[in-house]
Design a protein around this motif. Structure first.
Motif, short mmCIF file in Angstrom:
data_model
loop_
_atom_site.label_atom_id
_atom_site.label_comp_id
_atom_site.label_asym_id
_atom_site.label_seq_id
_atom_site.Cartn_x
_atom_site.Cartn_y
_atom_site.Cartn_z
N LEU A 1 -2.36 4.11 -3.15
CA LEU A 1 -2.33 3.30 -4.37
C LEU A 1 -1.98 1.87 -3.98
O LEU A 1 -1.06 1.65 -3.20
CB LEU A 1 -1.25 3.82 -5.33
CG LEU A 1 -1.62 4.72 -6.50
CD1 LEU A 1 -0.37 5.02 -7.31
CD2 LEU A 1 -2.69 4.09 -7.37
N HIS A 2 -2.70 0.91 -4.53
CA HIS A 2 -2.39 -0.49 -4.24
C HIS A 2 -1.51 -1.04 -5.34
O HIS A 2 -1.84 -0.93 -6.51
CB HIS A 2 -3.69 -1.31 -4.16
CG HIS A 2 -4.58 -0.84 -3.06
ND1 HIS A 2 -4.50 -1.34 -1.78
CD2 HIS A 2 -5.55 0.10 -3.05
CE1 HIS A 2 -5.40 -0.73 -1.02
NE2 HIS A 2 -6.05 0.16 -1.77
N TRP B 1 -11.18 5.52 -8.47
CA TRP B 1 -11.59 6.78 -7.83
C TRP B 1 -12.27 7.69 -8.84
O TRP B 1 -12.22 7.45 -10.03
CB TRP B 1 -10.39 7.47 -7.16
CG TRP B 1 -9.34 8.04 -8.09
CD1 TRP B 1 -9.33 9.28 -8.61
CD2 TRP B 1 -8.19 7.38 -8.58
NE1 TRP B 1 -8.24 9.48 -9.39
CE2 TRP B 1 -7.51 8.30 -9.39
CE3 TRP B 1 -7.66 6.08 -8.40
CZ2 TRP B 1 -6.32 7.99 -10.05
CZ3 TRP B 1 -6.47 5.80 -9.06
CH2 TRP B 1 -5.82 6.73 -9.87
N GLU C 1 0.85 -1.19 0.00
CA GLU C 1 0.00 0.00 0.00
C GLU C 1 0.88 1.23 0.00
O GLU C 1 1.68 1.42 0.90
CB GLU C 1 -0.92 0.00 1.23
CG GLU C 1 -1.87 -1.18 1.22
CD GLU C 1 -2.97 -1.02 2.27
OE1 GLU C 1 -2.83 -0.13 3.15
OE2 GLU C 1 -3.95 -1.75 2.19
N ASN D 1 -7.58 -0.21 -7.72
CA ASN D 1 -7.58 1.24 -7.52
C ASN D 1 -8.68 1.88 -8.36
O ASN D 1 -8.61 1.84 -9.60
CB ASN D 1 -6.24 1.84 -7.92
CG ASN D 1 -5.08 1.23 -7.14
OD1 ASN D 1 -4.99 1.38 -5.94
ND2 ASN D 1 -4.22 0.50 -7.84
#
Lengths: 267, 270, 354
Positions: free
Chosen positions: C261-262, C296, C251, C294
């Motif tokens: 952000l993964h 968004w 992470e 991720n």
């Protein structure tokens, strides 16, 4: 190369008998059974290897041709080098049939080595001469000039007969030579004189005639030496009779004619 | 530095039998003549033979002339090799062929050519002799010239290959640091070819030491003036074999000493 | 006029000509970024004095080094350059001290003064213990510093760095790049760094020149270039989204934000650089479901059509650029100020040590 080829031919002669001899004679471009030879017998056909001193280069080339004319089945192979080189080769087991030396010493050493097939016979004599480049640019007039340190003087080296004879001659004349080089053999010496890189050298009388670009200056008889040339067959000879035939030919009137024509003395 | 040592268990792999057998035969081929020489050696007379005038004179002349030839080869051969490797001039292939010619030519031919060029009636030697009286043949200088002629190609060939194979960007790097071309050559190029140069120099010297044909033809043969070890051997073989063998032993000993001592140290570095 | 001013025209063959206009202020680092075969090494050779110009001129601190019309050509050794080569080209037969003093000695400084100077440079680069070593005994990082010290000890009027990081493995690469970034400031001269690596370019450059096919296609600060790539090559390599973050078990918390952000696989923890290729970013009209880790919501800041791709700049928790096909842009009915969903697979997040 020549030797191995010869060994091959020898082997085939053994295997095929008379036919093999015939074939080898054909190989040497002599006619076999065509009637050109009056006596097509085995003993006159085949190869004879002659080891001859380098001062015999021209005469023995003629000698070989004359011999082959006389005995069309025969093929003479000449090996020409300094007598002492030839001696070493013979003592080391080289396949030679006849040895013609430029002095007694080398013949004696070969005899001591047990390599002689017959008693040596003297077939020619030779004397020494001064050799100068054509036109004598060094202005050499006689034996005493060999002691002139302003001249470039060459001899054969002491292991070659021409070198040993020159030493004897100088001793008799009482001249201490101012030597600049001892060349390996008489040919090497003559080359340098002919190229005008040496002013004077001591060679055989017979070499003067035979070499272009070289003039001779006589050495008086009272100090000169007489070199005797012995010839003999060798135990290593494959064809003893043919080897003897060649020696006889050299000693015959015809053979002696060739020698004297080239300036050699007759014994 | 070998990878077998240092880490892990060293594993012996058996070399292929056929290779070992052929290699052994090859080695024996070189050993046998040496054994022959040793067998013929008159050991009891050796001290006397080795200290004779003939041998000492020849030894002195051989050392002087071979070392001089190696040094002359260094002075002219290195720039020549550099030129051949680096400068693309018309006729470069021809020049390279001419320079390497003595390696394949019989030395006697080389000696004769030298005589016709540098002898007192020679192309270049003639005018020099006529104006100064200086004469190369039949002198120690003649021996050195003959040795150099035959041996220098070995230096040129070795060093040219080295010049051609080094990374020229090192020279560019040196130049960018402000080094003049000569400084680059001296401080970067020469050190980089160092091992090859050393190897080539040894080879050149060894070839000069063994030179016979060109020397005999060009410089003549006179004890104390032009008679080097190989010439003394040649003369001795026909008149005094014991002396000839003694001299041969001297040649073998000197050569072995240098080759064993220097070969690994210099050539092994590559 | 100080600094480098160059108009370089070189014809390599009938089909390939390099023409570049270049200007570097003293103390400024310019990065020349371009793919292999773009003409970068030709340019270095011209500046270094290995290749002469076919047309144009090079002036350094007002002095002409090469001027084809006026027939001026200053050879390499008189150009006062410091060059750091791709594989450093340290002289293996000389000690480290002798390597560094090579420049001063070549320029006429006497041997002892040059050695003192070299000693000072070695200290400045934390190499004071290394003076007697030979280059083959040095680590990669030490060799780089020696190369830099050697170039700088010659007090160059121009520092050229030719792919100084390209021969290195990834971990060493990041470390040496950091080292280079700190040490470059020691040189007050104009600095030109040649590279094909966009990350190096972004992190080291004050100004980037993009070279493609022998021509400069874009000039700008790293930020300008990233935001507004002028060609698809620039968009491809120079448009990479780059974030600094702190990594913990896959992470990555992006510095200055709370955004996470993964990443799929990362062994490293602590400070990292995360990169996401614009092409790896998918845009959706509605919230996507399924595999991407991720996702968004973002606002469209700009839309740049670049031929076969369209670059979309997005604002939101982090600023990011996405490349999509013109068809997709139309289908999504994107417009500046509008909103869209962003999706990035964890496997598309590249992580390297910072």
């Amino acid at each position: 190369m020549v030797v191995s080829l010869r060994l091959l031919v020898e082997e085939w002669k053994v295997r095929l008998g008379w036919w093999g001899v015939c074939a080898s004679a054909l190989l040497s471009l002599a006619a076999c059974g065509s009637g050109a030879s009056p006596e097509p017998s085995g003993q006159f056909a085949g190869e004879v290897v002659v080891f001859a001193a380098s001062s015999l280069t021209n005469t023995f080339t003629l000698m070989a041709e004359a011999f082959e004319d006389e005995y069309p089945g025969a093929d003479v192979q000449l090996n020409l080098a300094g007598s002492s080189t030839l001696r070493e080769q013979i003592l080391a087991g080289a396949p030679a049939d006849v040895f013609a030396s430029a002095n007694e010493e080398n013949m004696k050493r070969v005899d001591e080595g047990g390599e002689l097939g017959s008693d040596p016979a003297t077939f020619a004599t030779n004397t020494l001469s001064l050799a100068v480049p054509a036109g004598n640019p060094g202005g050499v007039s006689g034996v005493e000039d060999l002691g002139n340190s302003n001249l470039l003087v060459g001899l054969c080296n002491e292991s070659a007969p021409c070198g040993q004879f020159a030493e004897q001659m100088l001793a008799t004349a009482g001249v201490e030579a101012s030597v600049d080089t001892n060349e390996a053999d008489v040919r090497a010496l003559l080359t340098k004189i002919g190229a005008d890189e040496l002013d004077v050298g001591v060679v055989y009388v017979t070499d003067i005639e035979a070499t272009a670009g070289v003039d001779g200056i006589e050495i008086p008889a009272d100090v000169n030496i007489v070199a005797t040339y012995p010839i003999a067959t060798l135990t290593a000879a494959q064809n003893q009779e043919l080897a003897e035939l060649f020696v006889d030919f050299v000693l015959s009137t015809e053979g002696q004619g060739i020698m004297t024509a080239a300036g050699f003395g007759s014994p | 530095m070998s990878s077998a040592s240092g880490r892990g268990r060293s594993v012996r792999t058996r070399p292929p039998t056929i290779l070992v057998a052929l290699a052994a035969l090859g080695a024996v081929f070189f050993l046998i003549p040496l054994a022959g020489l040793l067998k013929q050696t008159p050991w009891s007379d050796l001290p006397e033979l080795l200290t004779s005038d003939v041998v000492l004179d020849a030894l002195r002349l051989s050392l002087i002339s071979s070392i001089a030839a190696a040094l002359i080869s260094l002075i002219f051969g290195v720039p020549l090799a550099w030129l051949l490797a680096r400068v693309d001039f018309p006729g470069r292939r021809f020049v390279r062929a001419v320079v390497t010619l003595p390696m394949v030519l019989p030395p006697v031919v080389g000696g004769a050519a030298l005589l016709f060029a540098l002898g007192r009636r020679g192309l270049v030697g003639g005018p020099i002799y006529d104006s100064t009286g200086f004469l190369l043949p039949f002198s120690l200088w003649g021996v050195i010239v003959a040795n150099t002629f035959v041996a220098m190609p070995f230096l040129v060939v070795t060093v040219e290959a080295a010049f051609a194979s080094i990374d020229q960007r090192y020279e560019a790097a040196a130049a960018s640091l402000g080094a003049s071309r000569l400084t680059v050559f001296r401080r970067v190029t020469l050190p980089m070819i160092g091992p090859s140069l050393a190897g080539g120099l040894v080879l050149t010297w060894a070839r000069a030491l063994g030179e016979f044909g060109a020397t005999a033809t060009f410089a003549g043969n006179l004890q104390g003036r032009t008679q080097t070890l190989p010439l003394a051997v040649f003369v001795g073989l026909e008149s005094d074999r014991g002396a000839a063998i003694a001299i041969s032993l001297v040649l073998v000993a000197i050569s072995m000493l240098v080759l064993v001592g220097l070969r690994d140290r210099w050539w092994g570095q590559r | 006029m100080s600094g480098l001013e160059a108009h370089i025209v070189v014809r390599r063959d009938e089909h390939f000509e390099v023409e570049v206009e270049l200007k570097i202020e003293p103390g400024q680092t310019v990065v020349l970024l371009g793919p292999n075969g773009a003409g970068k090494s030709t340019l270095v050779e011209c500046l270094a004095g290995i290749v002469a110009l076919d047309a144009g001129q090079i002036r350094l601190d007002g002095v002409p080094l090469d001027d084809s019309e006026r027939g001026v050509f200053v050879p390499s050794e008189d150009r006062h350059l410091g060059i750091v080569f791709q594989d450093y080209l340290l002289f293996d037969h000389l000690s480290v001290t002798d390597n560094v003093s090579f420049g001063p000695i070549s320029r006429g400084v006497d041997r002892r003064a040059a050695h003192r100077l070299a000693q000072d440079w070695l200290e400045a680069f934390d190499l004071d213990e290394m003076g007697d070593r030979r280059p083959p005994e040095l680590s990669g990082g030490q060799a780089q510093r020696v190369a830099l010290a050697r170039a700088l000890a010659a007090e160059p009027a121009l520092l050229l760095l030719d792919e100084p990081l390209s021969a290195l493995d990834t971990t060493t690469h990041a470390r040496l790049r950091r080292m280079l970034a700190t040490h470059l400031d020691r040189c007050a001269a104009p600095r030109l760094l040649i590279t094909h690596d966009p990350t190096d370019a972004f992190l080291l450059a004050d100004k980037i020149y993009v070279l493609e096919d022998g021509k400069v296609t874009q000039v700008g600060t790293p930020d300008e270039i990233r935001r507004h790539p002028a060609t698809s090559y620039v968009a491809d390599v120079a448009g990479t989204n780059l974030f600094s973050g702190i990594c913990d078990n896959g992470e990555i918390t992006i510095v200055g934000t709370e955004f996470v952000l993964h990443a799929a696989h990362t062994g490293t923890s602590g400070p990292v650089l995360a990169t996401v290729h614009p092409r790896a970013i998918a845009l959706h009209a509605n919230e996507p479901h399924g595999s991407p880790r991720n996702t968004w919501r973002a606002t469209v800041e700009a839309i740049d059509p670049l031929g076969d791709i369209t670059r979309v700049l997005l604002a939101g928790p982090i600023r990011i650029a996405a490349d999509i096909t013109p068809a997709a842009a139309t289908a999504l009915e994107l417009r500046v100020g509008g909103e869209t969903w962003v999706a990035v697979k964890a496997t598309e997040v590249d992580v390297s040590g910072a």
